[in-house]
Design an enzyme around this catalytic site. Structure first.
Site, short mmCIF file in Angstrom:
data_model
loop_
_atom_site.label_atom_id
_atom_site.label_comp_id
_atom_site.label_asym_id
_atom_site.label_seq_id
_atom_site.Cartn_x
_atom_site.Cartn_y
_atom_site.Cartn_z
N ASP A 1 0.85 -1.19 0.00
CA ASP A 1 0.00 0.00 0.00
C ASP A 1 0.89 1.24 0.00
O ASP A 1 1.75 1.39 0.87
CB ASP A 1 -0.90 -0.01 1.25
CG ASP A 1 -1.95 1.09 1.22
OD1 ASP A 1 -3.14 0.77 1.40
OD2 ASP A 1 -1.60 2.26 1.01
N ASP B 1 -3.48 2.31 -5.55
CA ASP B 1 -2.26 2.33 -4.73
C ASP B 1 -2.08 1.09 -3.85
O ASP B 1 -1.26 1.09 -2.95
CB ASP B 1 -2.22 3.60 -3.88
CG ASP B 1 -2.82 3.43 -2.49
OD1 ASP B 1 -3.89 2.80 -2.38
OD2 ASP B 1 -2.21 3.93 -1.53
N GLU B 2 -2.85 0.06 -4.13
CA GLU B 2 -2.87 -1.06 -3.19
C GLU B 2 -3.06 -2.38 -3.94
O GLU B 2 -3.89 -2.47 -4.84
CB GLU B 2 -4.11 -0.83 -2.33
CG GLU B 2 -4.12 -1.40 -0.98
CD GLU B 2 -5.51 -1.16 -0.37
OE1 GLU B 2 -5.94 -2.06 0.34
OE2 GLU B 2 -6.15 -0.14 -0.64
#
Ligand code: DCP
Ligand code: MG
Length: 370
Positions: A16, A112-113
């Site tokens: 993350d 983003d993860e």
């Protein structure tokens, strides 16, 4: 003699990015470095909500989804920065390229993860911790950004681990520590435990994983429905959910189960507007536009209905989503039956086939009782 075949542990990494949008803005505009910035909201601090805040801004209490007005009050020197979604999306695909050096089993959860299954890794490194280190280093040296990673034997623990030493953290929870780790977790951390369930658990004096573990599977199902079965396994550190590569997002939505049943139509309107804002944030975060807006209602008597409306073009703007959801709300029984849950979701992210494009707006009405 009984033959025992031990199932090898999986090696799962959850990565993350740290303050994703804000870190990219600080990277690209040196004048923002070391300063409290908020991406999103409006520069005058009047309208909109914060998408994310730099760690400098978080010290003042500025958070994602906070109205800009409140953020400005908490941190008067806060700099509001207009989001550049296309840049975030590009960075996201570069991160993915880094992941692909190690495995094809990548399940992105947002820009983003992602989860990675590195039980078998392409370069043959073997150690998931070393792979996580290398990924973090590559993100740092090639993209000048930091990420936090969690390494464990399943998705649930890896995800919680990645959040434990943010920013720039690397947290490993090995097989022998998984159960003790899960026992210590507060109930809110459990997958699928929302506000309402957490309240209910606390009233029953269930505060941690260890408390939940005292209950039998039958009891958990009796108290919490289908989810109870999942809680039973998860408090024992068992989560078999596979890392699903290229899982297509079918719908993006948000819903709220109310602590008490709503009777007042005006309050429902207010809630629908609130939920619409959450949905818009999620759509924008994932760079998605949906052609179908669906409103879901659960009545006091547990009947559940959905009402949908489709458009010829994908939408992600607050105005249209709010208006459509409110329009759909009108055709329901809300003035006669109390409402327990409201939800909005967007679906149909793909492009519309040209031959349907001329048909204009279509409206579907669906009624599903659960
Ligand atoms: N985002 C958003 N609206 C929200 C939450 C997040 O638009 N309510 C966007 C902005 C974030 C990005 O998604 O930069 C990633 O979300 P995260 O929850 O991972 O938050 P950050 O990466 O910003 O911070 P953290 O370091 O806590 O992961
Ligand atoms: Mg993040």
């Amino acid at each position: 003699m009984e033959e025992v075949i031990a199932k090898p542990y999986r090696k799962i990494i959850h990565v993350d990015m740290d303050a994703f949008y804000a870190s990219i803005e600080q990277r690209d505009f040196p004048e923002y470095r070391g300063k409290p910035i908020a991406v999103g909201g409006s520069p005058d601090g009047r309208g909109g909500v914060v998408a994310t805040a730099s760690y400098e801004a978080r010290k003042f209490g500025v958070r994602s989804a906070m109205p800009s007005k409140k953020a400005k009050q908490l941190c008067p020197q806060l700099i509001f920065v207009y989001p550049r979604f296309s840049v975030y999306k590009e960075v996201s695909s570069k991160i993915r390229e880094i992941f692909l050096r190690y495995t094809d089993l990548i399940e992105p959860l947002s820009l983003d993860e992602a989860y990675l299954d590195v039980t078998e890794d392409k370069p043959g490194i073997g150690s998931a911790i070393d792979i996580a280190k290398q990924i973090k280093e590559a993100i740092q040296s090639e993209l000048q950004l930091t990420a936090s990673a969690g390494v464990s034997i399943n998705k649930f623990v890896a995800k919680i681990a990645s959040d434990m030493h943010k920013p720039n953290g690397l947290t490993f929870i090995g097989p022998s520590r998984v159960e003790a780790f899960v026992e210590k977790l507060p109930v809110e951390k459990f997958f699928g435990v929302g506000k309402v369930t957490a309240e209910k658990m606390k009233k029953m004096h269930l505060h941690t994983g260890a408390d939940l573990k005292q209950l039998s599977e039958a009891d958990l199902v009796r108290y919490f429905g289908k989810a109870g079965r999942f809680y039973y396994k998860i408090v024992r550190g068992q989560d078999d959910r596979p890392v699903q590569p290229d899982r297509e997002t079918k719908s993006v939505g948000a819903e709220d189960t109310f602590a008490y049943d709503l009777t007042d139509v005006e309050e429902m309107v207010l809630q629908v507007k609130k939920i619409a804002v959450l949905v818009v944030n999620r759509l924008q975060k994932n760079q998605l536009k949906g052609r179908t807006v669906t409103l879901k209602i659960k009545y006091h008597d547990f009947r559940q209905i959905t009402r949908s409306k489709s458009f010829t073009v994908g939408i992600d703007d607050e105005e249209t989503i709010k208006e459509t959801a409110l329009e759909l709300l009108k055709g329901t029984e809300i003035d006669q039956v109390k409402v327990r849950l409201l939800g909005i979701s967007l679906s149909n992210f793909g492009e519309l086939q040209p031959r349907f494009k001329q048909r204009g707006e279509t409206e579907q009405l669906g009624l599903f009782d659960e």
